[in-house]
Motif scaffolding. Structure first.
Motif, PDB file in Angstrom:
ATOM      1  N   UNK A  63       0.900  -1.189   0.102  1.00  0.00           N
ATOM      2  CA  UNK A  63       0.051  -0.076  -0.200  1.00  0.00           C
ATOM      3  C   UNK A  63       1.075   1.386  -0.118  1.00  0.00           C
ATOM      4  N   UNK A  64       0.376   2.344  -0.626  1.00  0.00           N
ATOM      5  CA  UNK A  64       1.048   3.645  -0.815  1.00  0.00           C
ATOM      6  C   UNK A  64       1.466   4.061   0.769  1.00  0.00           C
ATOM      7  N   UNK A  65       0.711   4.087   1.785  1.00  0.00           N
ATOM      8  CA  UNK A  65       0.893   4.519   2.974  1.00  0.00           C
ATOM      9  C   UNK A  65       1.867   3.885   3.822  1.00  0.00           C
ATOM     10  N   UNK A  66       1.999   2.653   3.473  1.00  0.00           N
ATOM     11  CA  UNK A  66       3.362   1.645   3.812  1.00  0.00           C
ATOM     12  C   UNK A  66       4.679   2.242   3.312  1.00  0.00           C
ATOM     13  N   UNK A  67       4.567   2.148   2.150  1.00  0.00           N
ATOM     14  CA  UNK A  67       5.567   2.661   1.131  1.00  0.00           C
ATOM     15  C   UNK A  67       6.150   4.116   1.766  1.00  0.00           C
ATOM     16  N   UNK A  68       5.175   5.106   1.977  1.00  0.00           N
ATOM     17  CA  UNK A  68       5.546   6.397   2.189  1.00  0.00           C
ATOM     18  C   UNK A  68       6.103   6.440   3.660  1.00  0.00           C
ATOM     19  N   UNK A  69       5.167   5.642   4.734  1.00  0.00           N
ATOM     20  CA  UNK A  69       5.703   5.728   5.925  1.00  0.00           C
ATOM     21  C   UNK A  69       7.153   5.254   6.104  1.00  0.00           C
ATOM     22  N   UNK A  70       7.540   3.924   5.338  1.00  0.00           N
ATOM     23  CA  UNK A  70       8.899   3.283   5.408  1.00  0.00           C
ATOM     24  C   UNK A  70       9.930   4.468   4.768  1.00  0.00           C
ATOM     25  N   UNK A  71       9.555   4.947   3.922  1.00  0.00           N
ATOM     26  CA  UNK A  71      10.817   5.867   3.341  1.00  0.00           C
ATOM     27  C   UNK A  71      10.787   7.050   4.228  1.00  0.00           C
ATOM     28  N   UNK A  72       9.793   7.585   4.831  1.00  0.00           N
ATOM     29  CA  UNK A  72       9.997   8.612   5.551  1.00  0.00           C
ATOM     30  C   UNK A  72      10.600   8.133   6.857  1.00  0.00           C
ATOM     31  N   UNK A  73      10.782   7.014   7.288  1.00  0.00           N
ATOM     32  CA  UNK A  73      11.476   6.629   8.709  1.00  0.00           C
ATOM     33  C   UNK A  73      12.699   6.283   8.450  1.00  0.00           C
ATOM     34  N   UNK A  74      13.456   6.477   6.861  1.00  0.00           N
ATOM     35  CA  UNK A  74      14.833   6.447   6.665  1.00  0.00           C
ATOM     36  C   UNK A  74      14.942   4.966   5.771  1.00  0.00           C
ATOM     37  N   UNK A  75      13.956   4.454   5.301  1.00  0.00           N
ATOM     38  CA  UNK A  75      14.334   3.417   4.304  1.00  0.00           C
ATOM     39  C   UNK A  75      14.790   3.907   2.784  1.00  0.00           C
ATOM     40  N   UNK A  76      15.633   3.261   2.275  1.00  0.00           N
ATOM     41  CA  UNK A  76      16.250   3.871   0.984  1.00  0.00           C
ATOM     42  C   UNK A  76      15.661   3.221  -0.221  1.00  0.00           C
ATOM     43  N   UNK A  77      14.740   1.949   0.089  1.00  0.00           N
ATOM     44  CA  UNK A  77      14.000   1.609  -1.128  1.00  0.00           C
ATOM     45  C   UNK A  77      13.209   0.697  -0.424  1.00  0.00           C
ATOM     46  N   UNK A  78      12.073   0.231  -1.577  1.00  0.00           N
ATOM     47  CA  UNK A  78      10.847  -0.433  -1.404  1.00  0.00           C
ATOM     48  C   UNK A  78      10.695  -1.360  -2.363  1.00  0.00           C
ATOM     49  N   UNK A  79      10.603  -2.640  -2.073  1.00  0.00           N
ATOM     50  CA  UNK A  79      10.213  -3.654  -2.977  1.00  0.00           C
ATOM     51  C   UNK A  79       9.047  -4.538  -2.740  1.00  0.00           C
ATOM     52  N   UNK A  80       8.004  -4.661  -3.530  1.00  0.00           N
ATOM     53  CA  UNK A  80       6.649  -5.517  -2.863  1.00  0.00           C
ATOM     54  C   UNK A  80       7.035  -6.959  -3.353  1.00  0.00           C
ATOM     55  N   UNK A  81       6.638  -7.885  -2.485  1.00  0.00           N
ATOM     56  CA  UNK A  81       6.513  -9.274  -2.859  1.00  0.00           C
ATOM     57  C   UNK A  81       5.286  -9.494  -3.701  1.00  0.00           C
ATOM     58  N   UNK A  82       5.230 -10.218  -4.924  1.00  0.00           N
ATOM     59  CA  UNK A  82       6.421 -11.241  -5.272  1.00  0.00           C
ATOM     60  C   UNK A  82       7.302 -10.161  -6.135  1.00  0.00           C
ATOM     61  N   UNK A  83       8.478 -10.580  -6.404  1.00  0.00           N
ATOM     62  CA  UNK A  83       9.223  -9.703  -7.224  1.00  0.00           C
ATOM     63  C   UNK A  83      10.416 -10.558  -7.782  1.00  0.00           C
ATOM     64  N   UNK A  84      11.060  -9.985  -8.768  1.00  0.00           N
ATOM     65  CA  UNK A  84      12.101 -10.734  -9.545  1.00  0.00           C
ATOM     66  C   UNK A  84      13.518 -10.406  -8.822  1.00  0.00           C
ATOM     67  N   UNK A  85      14.226 -11.662  -8.677  1.00  0.00           N
ATOM     68  CA  UNK A  85      15.497 -11.518  -7.990  1.00  0.00           C
ATOM     69  C   UNK A  85      16.259 -10.592  -8.722  1.00  0.00           C
TER      70      UNK A  85
END
Length: 225
Positions: free
Chosen positions: A83-105
């Motif tokens: 969800x957008x709010x999860x990504x925004x919160x994570x980035x605001x807390x200091x995450x550098x990037x965000x990748x959602x499962x499932x993903x390509x290796x």
């Protein structure tokens, strides 16, 4: 490139550890926040891949505590929560990037490499055991200054051994980092990989020794098991 993988799903973690190792990364796994904190206190990592749903502490709490104590290690959040709010919160807390499962290796590997390149003031370390050197930026091994040509399985095994140079690695642990978790290959197949590595290291000051009852160890001249 030394990577800490903070993931409580055992199958996912095992697959990621093995895949990253075979791609030339040096992954270590923490199954919960407490273990991750202990590993971060004892080691330096080039990047951290972090799940949010950890059994003992939410990943964003762990991230916030890292940043509050001044830890600037690049963090890639890996989670099923897209969800957008999860990504925004994570980035605001200091995450550098965000990748959602499932993903390509391939995407995860590319993002990790990009994070480390962008991290300011951090040089990709060289790991050394005698004349054997591992360049974590190029993910290449050299012996006496000459590029060492390895198969993916040989590379994965040697990466594990040089990370723990001077300490034994259990046979089952080494096997799990080299072969697929659903592989029907015998555990003894790891000995074939090590035999080939020993031949490629022959004549140098670096040896793979068998430590009875404990596993295998990368040993440099002057060390003893």
């Amino acid at each position: 490139m030394r990577v800490l993988l903070v993931e409580d799903e055992r199958d996912m973690a095992a697959w990621l550890e093995r895949a990253l190792a075979q791609s030339g990364f040096l992954p270590e796994h923490a199954h919960d926040a407490a273990m991750a904190e202990n590993l971060m206190a004892a080691n330096d990592y080039d990047a951290i891949v972090m799940d949010l749903r950890l059994p003992d502490k939410h990943g964003l709490v762990l991230l916030r505590e890292m940043r509050n104590r001044g830890d600037v290690t690049p963090v890639l959040i890996l989670t099923a929560q897209g969800a957008l709010q999860d990504r925004v919160r994570g980035l605001n807390l200091g995450a550098d990037d965000f990748l959602t499962k499932p993903f390509a290796l391939e995407e995860l590997e590319a993002r990790l490499a990009a994070l480390v390149r962008r991290s300011r003031g951090r040089q990709a370390p060289h790991m050394r055991c005698g004349s054997l050197v591992y360049d974590s930026e190029s993910r290449a091994f050299s012996l006496d200054g000459v590029l060492l040509h390895l198969t993916p399985r040989e590379h994965a095994a040697l990466a594990v051994l040089i990370t723990r140079s001077g300490a034994p690695v259990e046979k089952n642990q080494l096997y799990s980092r080299v072969f697929d978790h659903d592989s029907d290959t015998s555990r003894d197949a790891i000995e074939v990989v090590l035999h080939r590595l020993r031949k490629k290291l022959a004549g140098s000051d670096v040896h793979i020794v068998t430590v009875r009852g404990l596993g295998y160890m990368l040993e440099c001249a002057g060390q003893s098991a």
